[in-house]
Design an enzyme around this catalytic site. Structure first.
Site, PDB file in Angstrom:
ATOM      1  N   ASP A  98      16.564  -6.685   6.458  1.00  0.00           N
ATOM      2  CA  ASP A  98      15.709  -5.667   6.000  1.00  0.00           C
ATOM      3  C   ASP A  98      16.207  -4.214   6.971  1.00  0.00           C
ATOM      4  O   ASP A  98      16.397  -4.440   7.909  1.00  0.00           O
ATOM      5  CB  ASP A  98      14.295  -6.035   6.457  1.00  0.00           C
ATOM      6  CG  ASP A  98      13.115  -5.448   6.485  1.00  0.00           C
ATOM      7  OD1 ASP A  98      11.877  -5.741   6.581  1.00  0.00           O
ATOM      8  OD2 ASP A  98      13.478  -4.016   6.127  1.00  0.00           O
ATOM      9  N   ASP A 199      13.226  -0.143   4.223  1.00  0.00           N
ATOM     10  CA  ASP A 199      12.024   0.043   4.742  1.00  0.00           C
ATOM     11  C   ASP A 199      11.346   1.584   4.283  1.00  0.00           C
ATOM     12  O   ASP A 199      12.441   2.289   4.656  1.00  0.00           O
ATOM     13  CB  ASP A 199      12.048  -0.261   6.138  1.00  0.00           C
ATOM     14  CG  ASP A 199      10.783   0.061   6.725  1.00  0.00           C
ATOM     15  OD1 ASP A 199       9.738  -0.914   6.624  1.00  0.00           O
ATOM     16  OD2 ASP A 199      10.551   0.788   7.485  1.00  0.00           O
ATOM     17  N   GLU A 250      11.175  -0.471  -0.533  1.00  0.00           N
ATOM     18  CA  GLU A 250       9.624  -0.374  -0.166  1.00  0.00           C
ATOM     19  C   GLU A 250       9.388   1.001  -0.380  1.00  0.00           C
ATOM     20  O   GLU A 250       9.663   1.897   0.270  1.00  0.00           O
ATOM     21  CB  GLU A 250       9.403  -0.648   1.316  1.00  0.00           C
ATOM     22  CG  GLU A 250       7.980  -0.771   1.627  1.00  0.00           C
ATOM     23  CD  GLU A 250       7.554  -0.837   3.173  1.00  0.00           C
ATOM     24  OE1 GLU A 250       8.196  -0.120   3.866  1.00  0.00           O
ATOM     25  OE2 GLU A 250       6.384  -1.332   3.514  1.00  0.00           O
TER      26      GLU A 250
HETATM   27  O1  TEU Z   1       5.858  -0.365   6.365  1.00  0.00           O
HETATM   28  C1  TEU Z   1       5.291   1.000   5.946  1.00  0.00           C
HETATM   29  C2  TEU Z   1       3.966   1.279   5.355  1.00  0.00           C
HETATM   30  O2  TEU Z   1       3.926   1.561   4.427  1.00  0.00           O
HETATM   31  C3  TEU Z   1       2.972   0.077   6.199  1.00  0.00           C
HETATM   32  O3  TEU Z   1       3.308  -0.118   7.487  1.00  0.00           O
HETATM   33  C4  TEU Z   1       1.577   0.793   5.931  1.00  0.00           C
HETATM   34  O4  TEU Z   1       1.968   2.076   6.229  1.00  0.00           O
HETATM   35  C5  TEU Z   1       0.721   0.653   7.245  1.00  0.00           C
HETATM   36  O5  TEU Z   1       0.771  -0.907   7.347  1.00  0.00           O
HETATM   37  C6  TEU Z   1      -0.518   1.085   7.029  1.00  0.00           C
HETATM   38  O6  TEU Z   1      -1.043   0.571   5.801  1.00  0.00           O
HETATM   39  C7  TEU Z   1       7.152  -0.546   6.743  1.00  0.00           C
HETATM   40  C8  TEU Z   1       7.379  -1.945   7.585  1.00  0.00           C
HETATM   41  O7  TEU Z   1       6.956  -2.855   6.495  1.00  0.00           O
HETATM   42  C9  TEU Z   1       6.171  -2.002   8.456  1.00  0.00           C
HETATM   43  O8  TEU Z   1       6.098  -3.329   9.027  1.00  0.00           O
HETATM   44  C10 TEU Z   1       6.583  -0.906   9.563  1.00  0.00           C
HETATM   45  O9  TEU Z   1       5.585  -0.797  10.676  1.00  0.00           O
HETATM   46  C11 TEU Z   1       6.668   0.414   8.960  1.00  0.00           C
HETATM   47  O10 TEU Z   1       7.580   0.447   7.805  1.00  0.00           O
HETATM   48  C12 TEU Z   1       7.537   1.304   9.782  1.00  0.00           C
HETATM   49  O11 TEU Z   1       8.981   0.992   9.814  1.00  0.00           O
END
Ligand code: TEU
Length: 554
Positions: A98, A199, A250
């Protein structure tokens, strides 16, 4: 060189911190993953997606990377990683790392040098003057609450952080940033990593820095002006040189049109994409911190639209319900009590028979449920803790704020994996305090018990994975929506050459009738969640609570 067939594959996502604690310090670790590889092999997964375990202060549980080239000692050592890659390979399992390249930790050396005033490194980030009236450069909001800008007095400037204040955004318009990112990807390719999850990668190209009077600013940095250029460059300079490597992006708040390009069969960007529109049907628009009943009609419409249109554009989806940011799907769209097992199996069927690569989040294959926390001291997620405060600042009562956290907090999926009925669910030793509370229902819901039962959710997921491998129609077939207007049935047809499959899923806890114009002559029911299965009678199909069936004809 063998090209990865990610269409026949299933990915198992591991949140190492909550997976298995091999050294009894309360935190899951990489040796714990090694020790559980046979479990993952038994399930039948082909890839393991590991959330970040690089050096990090853990403000966002590893999504705040301090050093991309070294392993956080909480999780283990480089030798552990190398052993994990080797041991997984022996079992025919590939690793998907990741990679968080939209931002770094404020403890990363690049940001430290920037804060020392080094102009080369300041340009690795977005430092900008505030407005004349003393406000930040734009009114954009952080996804974790508050402004997306942090003031630095010594520069009389602000820096951008779309997430936590300790996660400054990287300036991808600076080719030196892009070259550094390429070096990181090539380093892990050299270690034998055969998959990468990027990410929030569709946020890396920022557009105009303007105030947003229609939203929280995301429209100015989501699917930005140079995003396809940067992804193509990263593809060409790194993972695109190895046909075995699978990549997934993502895509936060993305558009379908962009995903045709992100994940197009020959667009030269990524293998597939995660999008989240189907997981906002219990939001108010993009607003997550509300209590809104899930809109099933919208869920069905969104999934069908994405499935049919990505298929028409020869683009590939990752299909999933759960991950480390989402609540547990059986709590969200199924039933935690009377029809717990039936609903968990039905939800699994929906995803695994779709056109796309399925992702299983640790514990989903056991029907693990939401955390059920009742006190803020139990929460660990920065986003949840911030919003517990923000909700009350907006005037909600504490009980109402708790109700929202209990439904939407990311910690719902971050409670320790439930291995057996011993203390701490076998996640760590009985006399160790886990970093986050174990769900007390581990007595009833755990891997050891389900691996003994033929009709367990675990056994059902094994069959779903096997069907994808054995029947080409699942990986390569097209998809035709059925029951489009039915209020609780989510059904679809898959067809490919001489194979045909009808997948029926009932999303509700009471019997329902579905008036059909299907002829099931020559079809066999190859999987279902009841000990027998129903057949349509005279144009009507009576479906039982959360009933799911896969009918197949060759
Ligand atoms: O997630 C981005 C993301 O869109 C989610 O965190 C969402 O914005 C948040 O849960 C509100 O609904 C990625 C990773 O999966 C997450 O764990 C990280 O916190 C985030 O990016 C920052 O790197």
């Amino acid at each position: 060189m063998e090209t990865a067939d990610f269409k026949k594959s299933t990915v198992y996502q591991i949140y190492p911190k909550s997976f298995y604690d091999s050294n009894h310090d309360g935190l899951g670790d990489l040796r714990g993953v090694i020790q559980k590889l046979d479990y993952i092999k038994e399930l039948g997964a082909d890839y393991i997606w590991l959330t970040p375990f690089f050096v990090s202060p853990q403000n966002d549980n590893g999504y705040d990377v301090e050093d991309y080239y070294n392993i956080d000692p909480r999780y283990g050592t480089m030798e552990d990683v190398e052993e994990l890659i080797r041991e997984a390979d022996k079992r025919g399992i590939r690793l998907m790392f990741d990679m968080v390249f939209n931002h770094v930790s404020n403890r990363h050396e690049w940001f430290k040098k920037a804060m020392e005033g080094d102009p080369y490194y300041k340009n690795f980030f977005f430092f900008k003057k505030g407005k004349e009236n003393g406000e930040p450069p734009t009114n954009w909001e952080s996804k974790f609450g508050g402004s997306a800008w942090e003031y630095v007095e010594k520069f009389d400037e602000y820096y951008l952080h779309l997430f936590d204040v300790t996660q400054p955004d990287l300036n991808w318009d600076n080719e030196n940033v892009r070259k550094e990112v390429q070096n990181v990807v090539r380093f892990w390719m050299g270690k034998g990593v055969k998959g990468f999850r990027f990410d929030v990668v569709n946020l890396i190209s920022k557009g105009q820095f303007e105030d947003d009077y229609e939203g929280d600013g995301r429209r100015f940095y989501t699917d930005g002006p140079n995003i396809h250029k940067y992804l193509k460059e990263l593809h060409d300079m790194t993972f695109g040189t190895d046909a075995e490597i699978v990549t997934v992006g993502e895509m936060s708040s993305t558009s379908m049109e962009n995903c045709y390009q992100y994940a197009g069969a020959d667009t030269g960007e990524l293998s597939m994409v995660f999008n989240f529109h189907h997981l906002k049907v219990d939001f108010m628009g993009n607003e997550k911190w509300v209590l809104v009943p899930a809109d099933f009609g919208k869920l069905k419409q969104i999934l069908f639209d994405w499935q049919t249109q990505m298929s028409e554009h020869h683009a590939w989806n990752a299909v999933f319900w759960c991950n480390h940011d989402q609540p547990r799907v059986v709590s969200r769209f199924g039933s935690e009590d009377k029809y717990w097992k039936e609903s968990a199996k039905m939800l699994g069927t929906v995803i695994h028979m779709l056109r796309g690569t399925p992702y299983i989040y640790q514990g989903e294959e056991l029907g693990m449920t939401n955390a059920g926390f009742t006190d803020i001291s139990q929460y660990r997620d920065v986003e949840s803790i911030n919003h517990f405060r923000i909700l009350q600042e907006k005037g909600l009562t504490e009980p109402d704020a708790y109700r929202i956290l209990q439904i939407h907090s990311r910690d719902n999926s971050r409670t320790p994996m439930q291995w057996n009925a011993s203390t701490n669910a076998g996640f760590t030793s009985g006399d160790t305090k886990p970093w986050i509370s174990v769900n007390p229902n581990y007595i009833k819901i755990n891997a050891e018990q389900q691996m003994r039962e033929d009709d367990s959710i675990f056994a059902y997921y094994q069959k779903l994975i096997r069907i994808r491998k054995e029947l080409d129609v699942v990986a390569y077939g097209d998809i035709i929506p059925l029951a489009k207007d039915h209020p609780s049935v989510f059904a679809y047809r898959r067809s490919y050459q001489n194979e045909d499959m009808i997948v029926v899923n009932h999303f509700y806890g009471k019997d329902t009738d579905w008036k059909i114009d299907l002829d099931l002559t020559g079809y066999d029911c190859i999987l279902g969640n009841y000990s027998d299965y129903t057949k349509p009678q005279g144009g009507t199909w009576r479906l039982r609570p959360y009933e799911t069936m896969i009918w197949y004809r060759k």
